[in-house]
Design a protein around this motif. Structure first.
Motif, mmCIF file in Angstrom:
data_model
loop_
_atom_site.group_PDB
_atom_site.id
_atom_site.type_symbol
_atom_site.label_atom_id
_atom_site.label_comp_id
_atom_site.label_asym_id
_atom_site.label_seq_id
_atom_site.Cartn_x
_atom_site.Cartn_y
_atom_site.Cartn_z
ATOM 1 N N ASP A 67 1.039 -1.178 -0.034
ATOM 2 C CA ASP A 67 0.057 0.027 -0.125
ATOM 3 C C ASP A 67 0.740 1.169 -0.017
ATOM 4 O O ASP A 67 0.513 2.200 -0.552
ATOM 5 C CB ASP A 67 -0.986 -0.110 1.234
ATOM 6 N N ARG A 87 -2.577 -9.444 -6.999
ATOM 7 C CA ARG A 87 -3.636 -8.362 -6.252
ATOM 8 C C ARG A 87 -2.702 -7.161 -6.271
ATOM 9 O O ARG A 87 -1.610 -6.858 -5.956
ATOM 10 C CB ARG A 87 -3.978 -8.793 -4.922
ATOM 11 N N PRO A 89 -2.920 -3.328 -4.781
ATOM 12 C CA PRO A 89 -3.283 -2.620 -3.466
ATOM 13 C C PRO A 89 -4.365 -1.469 -3.721
ATOM 14 O O PRO A 89 -4.485 -0.949 -4.753
ATOM 15 C CB PRO A 89 -2.049 -1.759 -2.885
ATOM 16 N N THR A 90 -5.440 -1.514 -2.778
ATOM 17 C CA THR A 90 -6.185 -0.432 -3.002
ATOM 18 C C THR A 90 -5.920 1.105 -2.820
ATOM 19 O O THR A 90 -6.542 1.800 -3.457
ATOM 20 C CB THR A 90 -7.311 -0.454 -1.538
ATOM 21 N N SER A 91 -4.728 1.164 -2.214
ATOM 22 C CA SER A 91 -4.004 2.723 -2.237
ATOM 23 C C SER A 91 -3.534 2.920 -3.669
ATOM 24 O O SER A 91 -3.456 4.109 -3.609
ATOM 25 C CB SER A 91 -2.662 2.627 -1.303
ATOM 26 N N GLY A 93 -5.430 3.548 -5.950
ATOM 27 C CA GLY A 93 -6.597 4.557 -6.361
ATOM 28 C C GLY A 93 -6.147 5.893 -5.791
ATOM 29 O O GLY A 93 -6.891 7.015 -6.447
ATOM 30 N N GLN A 94 -5.370 6.185 -4.932
ATOM 31 C CA GLN A 94 -5.028 7.543 -4.440
ATOM 32 C C GLN A 94 -3.825 8.073 -5.424
ATOM 33 O O GLN A 94 -3.653 9.445 -5.233
ATOM 34 C CB GLN A 94 -4.242 7.352 -3.026
ATOM 35 N N PRO A 114 -8.877 -3.865 -7.366
ATOM 36 C CA PRO A 114 -9.783 -3.217 -6.287
ATOM 37 C C PRO A 114 -10.696 -2.112 -7.014
ATOM 38 O O PRO A 114 -10.447 -1.566 -8.166
ATOM 39 C CB PRO A 114 -8.364 -2.272 -5.665
ATOM 40 N N MET A 115 -11.578 -1.829 -6.374
ATOM 41 C CA MET A 115 -12.656 -0.842 -6.764
ATOM 42 C C MET A 115 -12.290 0.434 -7.055
ATOM 43 O O MET A 115 -12.717 1.224 -7.744
ATOM 44 C CB MET A 115 -13.934 -0.894 -5.838
ATOM 45 N N GLU A 116 -11.151 0.576 -6.020
ATOM 46 C CA GLU A 116 -10.495 2.011 -5.997
ATOM 47 C C GLU A 116 -9.943 2.476 -7.236
ATOM 48 O O GLU A 116 -9.605 3.570 -7.552
ATOM 49 C CB GLU A 116 -9.578 1.988 -4.863
ATOM 50 N N GLN A 119 -10.797 5.665 -9.066
ATOM 51 C CA GLN A 119 -10.611 6.929 -8.842
ATOM 52 C C GLN A 119 -9.230 7.623 -9.646
ATOM 53 O O GLN A 119 -8.997 8.691 -9.428
ATOM 54 C CB GLN A 119 -9.976 6.923 -7.406
#
Length: 279
Positions: A67, A87, A89-91, A93-94, A114-116, A119
């Protein structure tokens, strides 16, 4: 006897090694190029170089992206292709400054996306090819700036309409997926047909080899279309053994019946007209 192996250790990346791998691109961007170095674990030391514009970790042995990668807040170009990542990381998206993301040739499944990712509002190119995706998240349809999407060599049965109808999409690569046959999926075929209008580029934007490749592809497509749509033509003169054989026989018969006058050196106008009519 050799002890059991724990797997390859990989090359150790220190901060000094990483600094020496920073290059300046032709357009003035700072690129940290750590590709093809046998790295097995994401090197945490590179987080201290988070001001780079581009990061290349492709063609390594990395299994997990932490992340903490979101610390690269200025990153525009991220290449992770040809690793063992299952996989993201969801981060991720940032990292809203990203314009290019390549995670092809990994071990990603649909659950590993990730859905993120929705973004990444500025993303232009996203390559998810050569993975194990059995579906594409419809949320990617929120990425209105996408120009190119790679989904080739996956396990996809269909493409979401939200992806096909992205307003700025120019290229969508869906080759070598187990799509259903046309007779079983008319709706899917109709949506794919719309993609012809998405391959829009101006000639001035292509190099000569690429332009020629596009022209050859278009010619091949036209040949296929003409082969499929062409209806067999009915043969003319189907009863004749050779073209004009009947006309030839009639002409010979007429000549025997009406020989030219011996006093005449040239055929008169009427004879000429009759001969043309017989032919």
């Amino acid at each position: 006897m050799a002890k059991g192996r724990k797997g390859p250790k990989g090359k150790k990346i220190t901060l000094n090694v990483a600094k020496n791998c920073i290059k300046i691109t032709f357009d003035g961007k700072k690129r940290l190029d750590l590709s093809k170095m046998g790295i097995t674990t994401f090197p945490k030391c590179i987080l201290r170089l988070s001001d780079v514009d581009e990061l290349d970790l492709s063609r390594n042995l990395i299994r997990k992206i932490p992340d903490s990668i979101a610390r690269f807040q200025n990153l525009q170009w991220l290449d992770l292709h040809s690793n063992y990542i299952d996989r993201l990381p969801t981060s991720l998206g940032q990292m809203t400054t990203l314009l290019y993301l390549n995670v092809s040739n990994n071990r990603l499944t649909t659950k590993g996306l990730p859905m993120e990712l929705n973004q990444l509002k500025n993303i232009r190119t996203m390559n998810l090819g050569l993975n194990y995706l059995d579906s594409v998240p419809t949320t990617l349809g929120a990425l209105k700036e996408l120009h190119e999407v790679g989904l080739h060599d996956n396990l996809l049965n269909d493409i979401p309409t939200s992806i096909v109808q992205l307003p700025k999409l120019k290229k969508l690569n869906t080759k070598r997926n187990p799509f259903p046959k046309a007779e079983d999926a008319d709706t899917f075929v109709d949506s794919i047909k719309r993609l012809e209008n998405l391959h829009l580029v101006e000639e001035k934007d292509l190099c000569r080899p690429c332009l020629r490749r596009c022209q050859l592809a278009r010619e091949k497509l036209n040949r296929i279309k003409s082969t499929v749509t062409a209806t067999p033509r009915k043969a003319l003169f189907s009863t004749l053994i050779s073209p004009n054989s009947t006309a030839k026989e009639s002409q010979e018969e007429w000549r025997l019946r009406s020989p030219p006058s011996s006093s005449s050196l040239w055929p008169n106008t009427e004879t000429t007209q009759l001969t043309e009519a017989q032919l």
